[in-house]
Design an enzyme around this catalytic site. Structure first.
Site, PDB file in Angstrom:
ATOM      1  N   SER A  23       0.839  -1.214   0.000  1.00 37.27           N
ATOM      2  CA  SER A  23       0.000   0.000   0.000  1.00 37.27           C
ATOM      3  C   SER A  23       0.866   1.252   0.000  1.00 37.27           C
ATOM      4  CB  SER A  23      -0.886   0.027   1.252  1.00 37.27           C
ATOM      5  OG  SER A  23      -1.883  -0.937   1.157  1.00 37.27           O
ATOM      6  N   ARG A  27       1.565   4.407  -3.070  1.00 36.78           N
ATOM      7  CA  ARG A  27       1.331   5.834  -2.796  1.00 36.78           C
ATOM      8  C   ARG A  27       2.596   6.651  -2.997  1.00 36.78           C
ATOM      9  NH1 ARG A  27      -2.327   2.528  -0.626  1.00 36.78           N
ATOM     10  NH2 ARG A  27      -4.333   3.351   0.105  1.00 36.78           N
ATOM     11  N   GLY A  94      -5.963  -3.479  -7.896  1.00 38.57           N
ATOM     12  CA  GLY A  94      -7.073  -2.555  -7.649  1.00 38.57           C
ATOM     13  C   GLY A  94      -6.580  -1.212  -7.145  1.00 38.57           C
ATOM     14  N   ARG A 122     -13.725  -6.288 -11.220  1.00 37.03           N
ATOM     15  CA  ARG A 122     -13.892  -5.645  -9.899  1.00 37.03           C
ATOM     16  C   ARG A 122     -14.594  -4.288 -10.033  1.00 37.03           C
ATOM     17  NH1 ARG A 122      -8.425  -6.137  -6.687  1.00 37.03           N
ATOM     18  NH2 ARG A 122      -9.802  -5.357  -5.047  1.00 37.03           N
ATOM     19  N   ASP A 320      -7.350  -7.643   4.390  1.00 37.82           N
ATOM     20  CA  ASP A 320      -6.431  -8.474   3.608  1.00 37.82           C
ATOM     21  C   ASP A 320      -5.932  -9.687   4.401  1.00 37.82           C
ATOM     22  OD1 ASP A 320      -6.706  -6.789   1.465  1.00 37.82           O
ATOM     23  OD2 ASP A 320      -4.890  -5.642   1.901  1.00 37.82           O
ATOM     24  N   LYS A 347     -12.689  -8.913  -4.092  1.00 36.93           N
ATOM     25  CA  LYS A 347     -11.236  -8.759  -4.074  1.00 36.93           C
ATOM     26  C   LYS A 347     -10.636  -9.453  -5.310  1.00 36.93           C
ATOM     27  CE  LYS A 347     -10.832  -6.234  -0.444  1.00 36.93           C
ATOM     28  NZ  LYS A 347     -10.349  -4.864  -0.587  1.00 36.93           N
TER      29      LYS A 347
HETATM   30  C1  S3P Z   1      -5.709  -1.160  -0.112  1.00 40.93           C
HETATM   31  C2  S3P Z   1      -6.963  -1.106   0.443  1.00 40.93           C
HETATM   32  C3  S3P Z   1      -7.818  -2.285   0.616  1.00 40.93           C
HETATM   33  C4  S3P Z   1      -7.022  -3.573   0.515  1.00 40.93           C
HETATM   34  C5  S3P Z   1      -6.084  -3.565  -0.636  1.00 40.93           C
HETATM   35  C6  S3P Z   1      -5.095  -2.423  -0.527  1.00 40.93           C
HETATM   36  C7  S3P Z   1      -4.965   0.093  -0.277  1.00 40.93           C
HETATM   37  O1  S3P Z   1      -8.822  -2.264  -0.367  1.00 40.93           O
HETATM   38  O2  S3P Z   1      -7.878  -4.678   0.429  1.00 40.93           O
HETATM   39  O3  S3P Z   1      -5.350  -4.777  -0.699  1.00 40.93           O
HETATM   40  O4  S3P Z   1      -3.734   0.050  -0.515  1.00 40.93           O
HETATM   41  O5  S3P Z   1      -5.592   1.159  -0.167  1.00 40.93           O
HETATM   42  P1  S3P Z   1     -10.181  -1.403  -0.158  1.00 40.93           P
HETATM   43  O6  S3P Z   1      -9.762  -0.057   0.190  1.00 40.93           O
HETATM   44  O7  S3P Z   1     -10.904  -1.428  -1.459  1.00 40.93           O
HETATM   45  O8  S3P Z   1     -10.918  -2.132   0.924  1.00 40.93           O
END
Ligand code: S3P
Length: 436
Positions: A23, A27, A94, A122, A320, A347
């Site tokens: 994550s 970013r 995603g 998705r 997760d 997911k």
């Molecule tokens: C993530 C947020 C989560 C998580 C994904 C990573 C992120 O998804 O399941 O693996 O980096 O912001 P959601 O925000 O859609 O729940």
């Protein structure tokens, strides 16, 4: 098709370094692209997902150098991205697709975003809705699915109350808010990971937080800060990857592992509280704060797990980690029950269905529900090794690899390479720590 055989283990022992947090890496890469100057991102995630983000960033103009010691991104400033002549490919990610949508909504050009078969299934409406409200023109298949065509615009600020607790949606709106002309606010229905807010602050954006509402000043507005500046940052190890090793180690009384340099952001550590409530033996060593993120080592020893119910506001904070928790269910005293987690169905795979099917193959007793599952504990019988179909989903593959270590007989994970989406060296590391 390639397969990985998991044999029964005696215990886990040794030290472990994890890939950089997925994550946070996404970013940092995106904000580095929008900053002025060259950012140096050390311990950037090796995950295929984060490399999808780097490829998209580079297609939009910023030079990206992937070097041994760091990823270097030559940012082009908040107005410096260029349209890409080819579709931006988010692969399986995603986070790449949803967060980039927020940035692309605020550009003076059009973009096309696509992804693999799983990502094209998705839901994207959750970001399309608020970004349209801000003024972007977005087309999608059935108005919900990738490929997305995003025609950027001068965005208007909005006050957005999110219907789903999603860090990705929150982040898309905040990133779009950077380009809006005024103050954009997002209110979450339940707390979600806050890496976007922390990273935005780190790169110099003007952010305010009040309870579950986060406000961002558009960079061109009076208090907006004007620009983002390049940073030199260390990405902590990924706690969501650590969880497979925490779970595996917990299964054997003689285990003793030390996981170095793990990200312990309080919006991610609910999983450690869940493990502690279940009786796991985890100690945090030497926590410190770096660039707004907490980092420390984790010492994990074997224990006997009680099990329990995970529901409500806990869910977005452990979303997760739920596959691993569910796959531990048959080894616990009371079993594991997961409720309020319908999000698991959208997911990288339908994780509720994938968990139920593969747990049953291993002889577990499972009740599948629309928003979760109930996995019976030890008294329902022992787990037996089986053929596991992870449905292309990295977390399903890794969860069953860990659970398979304590099953009777061999567990065969099909398509093990799907683990590379978040943890390319997962099986090597697991084999290194396991004593048989
Ligand atoms: C993530 C947020 C989560 C998580 C994904 C990573 C992120 O998804 O399941 O693996 O980096 O912001 P959601 O925000 O859609 O729940």
């Amino acid at each position: 098709m390639k397969k990985e055989t998991i044999q029964r283990a005696k215990y886990l022992t040794g030290g472990l370094d994890l890939p950089g947090d997925k994550s946070i890496s996404h970013r940092y890469a995106m904000l580095a692209a929008l900053a002025e100057g060259i950012s140096e991102l050390r311990h950037f995630s090796a995950a295929a997902d984060c490399h999808s983000t780097l490829a998209c960033v580079s297609a939009l103009g910023p030079e990206v150098k992937i070097e041994k010691d760091a990823v270097r991104v030559a940012g082009r400033g908040l107005r410096g991205l260029k349209s890409s002549w080819r579709a931006l490919d988010a692969g399986n990610s995603g986070t790449t697709m949803r967060l980039l949508s927020g940035i692309l909504a605020g550009q003076q050009f059009s973009s096309k975003l696509t992804g693999d078969d799983s990502l094209q299934k998705r839901p994207m409406k959750r970001v399309i809705g608020p970004l349209r409200e801000m003024g972007a023109d977005i087309r999608a298949r059935d108005d919900n699915f990738a490929p997305l065509e995003i025609r950027g615009a001068q965005l208007k600020p909005i006050d957005y109350s999110m219907p789903v607790a999603s860090a990705q949606v929150k982040s898309a709106v905040l990133l779009a808010g950077l380009f809006a002309d005024g103050v954009t606010s997002v209110t979450e229905p339940a707390r979600t990971r806050d890496h976007t807010e922390l990273a935005l602050e780190e790169f110099g954006a003007a952010i305010e937080k009040n309870g579950r509402t986060i406000r961002i000043h558009g960079f061109a507005s009076a208090n907006g800060g004007g620009k983002l500046l390049a940073k030199s940052l260390d990405v902590p190890g990924d706690l969501s990857s650590a969880v497979f090793f925490i779970a595996a180690a917990s299964l054997f009384p003689d285990s003793n592992i030390l996981i170095h340099n793990v990200g312990l952001n309080p919006t991610r550590t609910a999983i450690l509280d869940v493990f502690a409530a279940m009786g796991a033996s985890i100690q945090i060593l030497g926590p410190k704060v770096a660039h707004g993120e907490v980092v420390g080592d984790l010492s994990v020893k074997g224990s006997s797990l009680k099990g329990g119910v995970i529901a409500g506001e806990q869910i977005p904070l452990v979303i997760d980690e739920l596959p691993m928790l569910a796959a531990l269910g048959p080894y616990t005293e009371e079993g594991i029950e997961i409720r309020d987690a319908a999000e698991l169905r959208v997911k990288e795979s339908d994780r509720i269905a994938a968990l139920a099917e593969n747990l049953r193959r291993m002889n577990a007793k499972v009740e599948e529900r629309p928003d979760g599952l109930k996995v019976s504990g030890r008294s329902a019988g022992k787990l037996r090794g089986a053929e596991i179909d992870p449905r292309g989903d990295h977390r399903i593959a890794m969860a069953f690899a860990a659970a398979g270590l304590a099953a009777e007989g061999n567990t065969v994970i099909h398509d093990p390479d799907c683990a590379a989406v978040s943890f390319p060296t997962f099986f090597q590391e697991l084999n290194r720590l396991v004593e048989r």
